[in-house]
Design a protein around this motif. Structure first.
Motif, PDB file in Angstrom:
ATOM      1  N   SER A   1       3.553  11.809   1.710  1.00 27.08           N
ATOM      2  CA  SER A   1       3.307  10.696   0.792  1.00 27.08           C
ATOM      3  C   SER A   1       4.299  10.764  -0.371  1.00 27.08           C
ATOM      4  O   SER A   1       4.935  11.789  -0.617  1.00 27.08           O
ATOM      5  CB  SER A   1       1.868  10.739   0.279  1.00 27.08           C
ATOM      6  OG  SER A   1       1.657  11.951  -0.413  1.00 27.08           O
ATOM      7  N   PHE A   2       4.432   9.647  -1.076  1.00 29.53           N
ATOM      8  CA  PHE A   2       5.361   9.582  -2.209  1.00 29.53           C
ATOM      9  C   PHE A   2       4.960  10.586  -3.275  1.00 29.53           C
ATOM     10  O   PHE A   2       3.778  10.758  -3.567  1.00 29.53           O
ATOM     11  CB  PHE A   2       5.343   8.187  -2.839  1.00 29.53           C
ATOM     12  CG  PHE A   2       5.976   7.114  -1.997  1.00 29.53           C
ATOM     13  CD1 PHE A   2       7.253   7.257  -1.488  1.00 29.53           C
ATOM     14  CD2 PHE A   2       5.296   5.936  -1.734  1.00 29.53           C
ATOM     15  CE1 PHE A   2       7.838   6.256  -0.738  1.00 29.53           C
ATOM     16  CE2 PHE A   2       5.865   4.940  -0.982  1.00 29.53           C
ATOM     17  CZ  PHE A   2       7.146   5.097  -0.475  1.00 29.53           C
ATOM     18  N   ASP A   3       5.953  11.239  -3.865  1.00 31.16           N
ATOM     19  CA  ASP A   3       5.631  12.101  -5.006  1.00 31.16           C
ATOM     20  C   ASP A   3       5.551  11.237  -6.265  1.00 31.16           C
ATOM     21  O   ASP A   3       5.917  10.065  -6.260  1.00 31.16           O
ATOM     22  CB  ASP A   3       6.639  13.250  -5.146  1.00 31.16           C
ATOM     23  CG  ASP A   3       8.067  12.783  -5.379  1.00 31.16           C
ATOM     24  OD1 ASP A   3       8.293  11.563  -5.372  1.00 31.16           O
ATOM     25  OD2 ASP A   3       8.943  13.640  -5.565  1.00 31.16           O
TER      26      ASP A   3
ATOM     27  N   ASP B   1       0.872  -1.175   0.000  1.00 34.17           N
ATOM     28  CA  ASP B   1       0.000   0.000   0.000  1.00 34.17           C
ATOM     29  C   ASP B   1       0.910   1.227   0.000  1.00 34.17           C
ATOM     30  O   ASP B   1       1.532   1.546   1.015  1.00 34.17           O
ATOM     31  CB  ASP B   1      -0.890  -0.020   1.247  1.00 34.17           C
ATOM     32  CG  ASP B   1      -1.778   1.199   1.349  1.00 34.17           C
ATOM     33  OD1 ASP B   1      -2.022   1.846   0.299  1.00 34.17           O
ATOM     34  OD2 ASP B   1      -2.243   1.503   2.467  1.00 34.17           O
ATOM     35  N   LEU B   2       1.006   1.887  -1.141  1.00 37.67           N
ATOM     36  CA  LEU B   2       1.918   3.023  -1.266  1.00 37.67           C
ATOM     37  C   LEU B   2       1.416   4.258  -0.523  1.00 37.67           C
ATOM     38  O   LEU B   2       2.144   5.240  -0.404  1.00 37.67           O
ATOM     39  CB  LEU B   2       2.157   3.357  -2.738  1.00 37.67           C
ATOM     40  CG  LEU B   2       2.871   2.258  -3.535  1.00 37.67           C
ATOM     41  CD1 LEU B   2       3.056   2.682  -4.979  1.00 37.67           C
ATOM     42  CD2 LEU B   2       4.197   1.899  -2.919  1.00 37.67           C
ATOM     43  N   ASN B   3       0.200   4.222  -0.003  1.00 36.47           N
ATOM     44  CA  ASN B   3      -0.304   5.330   0.814  1.00 36.47           C
ATOM     45  C   ASN B   3       0.333   5.324   2.202  1.00 36.47           C
ATOM     46  O   ASN B   3       0.398   6.352   2.850  1.00 36.47           O
ATOM     47  CB  ASN B   3      -1.826   5.260   0.936  1.00 36.47           C
ATOM     48  CG  ASN B   3      -2.486   5.493  -0.407  1.00 36.47           C
ATOM     49  OD1 ASN B   3      -1.978   6.244  -1.235  1.00 36.47           O
ATOM     50  ND2 ASN B   3      -3.611   4.835  -0.625  1.00 36.47           N
ATOM     51  N   ASN B   4       0.767   4.159   2.656  1.00 36.56           N
ATOM     52  CA  ASN B   4       1.488   4.048   3.926  1.00 36.56           C
ATOM     53  C   ASN B   4       2.975   4.203   3.595  1.00 36.56           C
ATOM     54  O   ASN B   4       3.702   3.234   3.445  1.00 36.56           O
ATOM     55  CB  ASN B   4       1.177   2.692   4.565  1.00 36.56           C
ATOM     56  CG  ASN B   4       1.646   2.606   5.983  1.00 36.56           C
ATOM     57  OD1 ASN B   4       2.367   3.491   6.457  1.00 36.56           O
ATOM     58  ND2 ASN B   4       1.252   1.567   6.661  1.00 36.56           N
ATOM     59  N   THR B   5       3.420   5.425   3.497  1.00 29.99           N
ATOM     60  CA  THR B   5       4.706   5.763   2.897  1.00 29.99           C
ATOM     61  C   THR B   5       5.897   5.175   3.631  1.00 29.99           C
ATOM     62  O   THR B   5       6.764   4.558   3.012  1.00 29.99           O
ATOM     63  CB  THR B   5       4.854   7.293   2.833  1.00 29.99           C
ATOM     64  OG1 THR B   5       3.675   7.837   2.256  1.00 29.99           O
ATOM     65  CG2 THR B   5       6.042   7.693   2.027  1.00 29.99           C
TER      66      THR B   5
ATOM     67  N   ALA C   1       9.768  -1.570   3.238  1.00 29.02           N
ATOM     68  CA  ALA C   1       9.475  -2.838   2.565  1.00 29.02           C
ATOM     69  C   ALA C   1      10.123  -2.896   1.190  1.00 29.02           C
ATOM     70  O   ALA C   1      10.669  -3.934   0.794  1.00 29.02           O
ATOM     71  CB  ALA C   1       7.966  -3.035   2.457  1.00 29.02           C
ATOM     72  N   ILE C   2      10.082  -1.805   0.457  1.00 24.02           N
ATOM     73  CA  ILE C   2      10.712  -1.776  -0.871  1.00 24.02           C
ATOM     74  C   ILE C   2      12.217  -1.958  -0.737  1.00 24.02           C
ATOM     75  O   ILE C   2      12.848  -2.664  -1.525  1.00 24.02           O
ATOM     76  CB  ILE C   2      10.364  -0.470  -1.605  1.00 24.02           C
ATOM     77  CG1 ILE C   2       8.882  -0.451  -1.967  1.00 24.02           C
ATOM     78  CG2 ILE C   2      11.216  -0.298  -2.847  1.00 24.02           C
ATOM     79  CD1 ILE C   2       8.364   0.895  -2.423  1.00 24.02           C
ATOM     80  N   THR C   3      12.800  -1.354   0.281  1.00 25.76           N
ATOM     81  CA  THR C   3      14.236  -1.513   0.523  1.00 25.76           C
ATOM     82  C   THR C   3      14.563  -2.972   0.833  1.00 25.76           C
ATOM     83  O   THR C   3      15.537  -3.522   0.301  1.00 25.76           O
ATOM     84  CB  THR C   3      14.690  -0.623   1.691  1.00 25.76           C
ATOM     85  OG1 THR C   3      14.348   0.731   1.391  1.00 25.76           O
ATOM     86  CG2 THR C   3      16.170  -0.740   1.932  1.00 25.76           C
TER      87      THR C   3
END
Length: 133
Positions: A115-117, A68-72, A78-80
């Protein structure tokens, strides 16, 4: 007239022992069949075991796609973590992963993050698109 039972028989030969190997042939064939069935069963077992084995790459790919990319902040960590699984696939993957890590640094190690740009989301989607499982 009385019949005599003492007539000598000249055409009948004495009993001779015949060597019979059919039991040995049967035991050999049964042993061969048993070994063959055991071998096929072993190969089937190994195939099923390998098929059901835990695949780390596949699991990390699923986790990355379900983020969920909203939970920045959690997404950046997690991506790392999960993205590192794929970074050694090629020099291009490593370069993209390092680039993505630099962009995710702003979203980690802080109490509150924005949040992510759109640029970072684009890099994340591009990296996810590069992965093969």
């Amino acid at each position: 007239m009385a019949q005599s039972y003492d007539i000598p028989l000249h055409d009948i030969k004495p009993i001779v022992e015949i060597e019979e190997y059919s039991l040995y042939y049967f035991l050999g064939f049964a042993s061969f069949a048993l070994v063959l069935v055991a071998g096929v069963a072993y190969l089937l077992y190994m195939w099923l075991k390998k098929r059901n084995r835990y695949n780390r790459r596949k699991e990390h790919f699923k986790l990355l796609n379900s983020l969920d990319l909203n939970n920045t902040k959690e997404s950046a960590y997690a991506i790392t973590l999960y993205g590192a699984t794929f970074k050694e696939d090629s020099p291009r993957h490593k370069e993209m992963y390092d680039n993505l890590l630099g962009r995710l640094e702003a979203y980690k190690y802080k109490k509150e993050v924005s949040s992510f740009d759109s640029e970072v989301i684009g890099y994340i989607e591009l990296y996810k698109g590069m992965m093969d499982v």
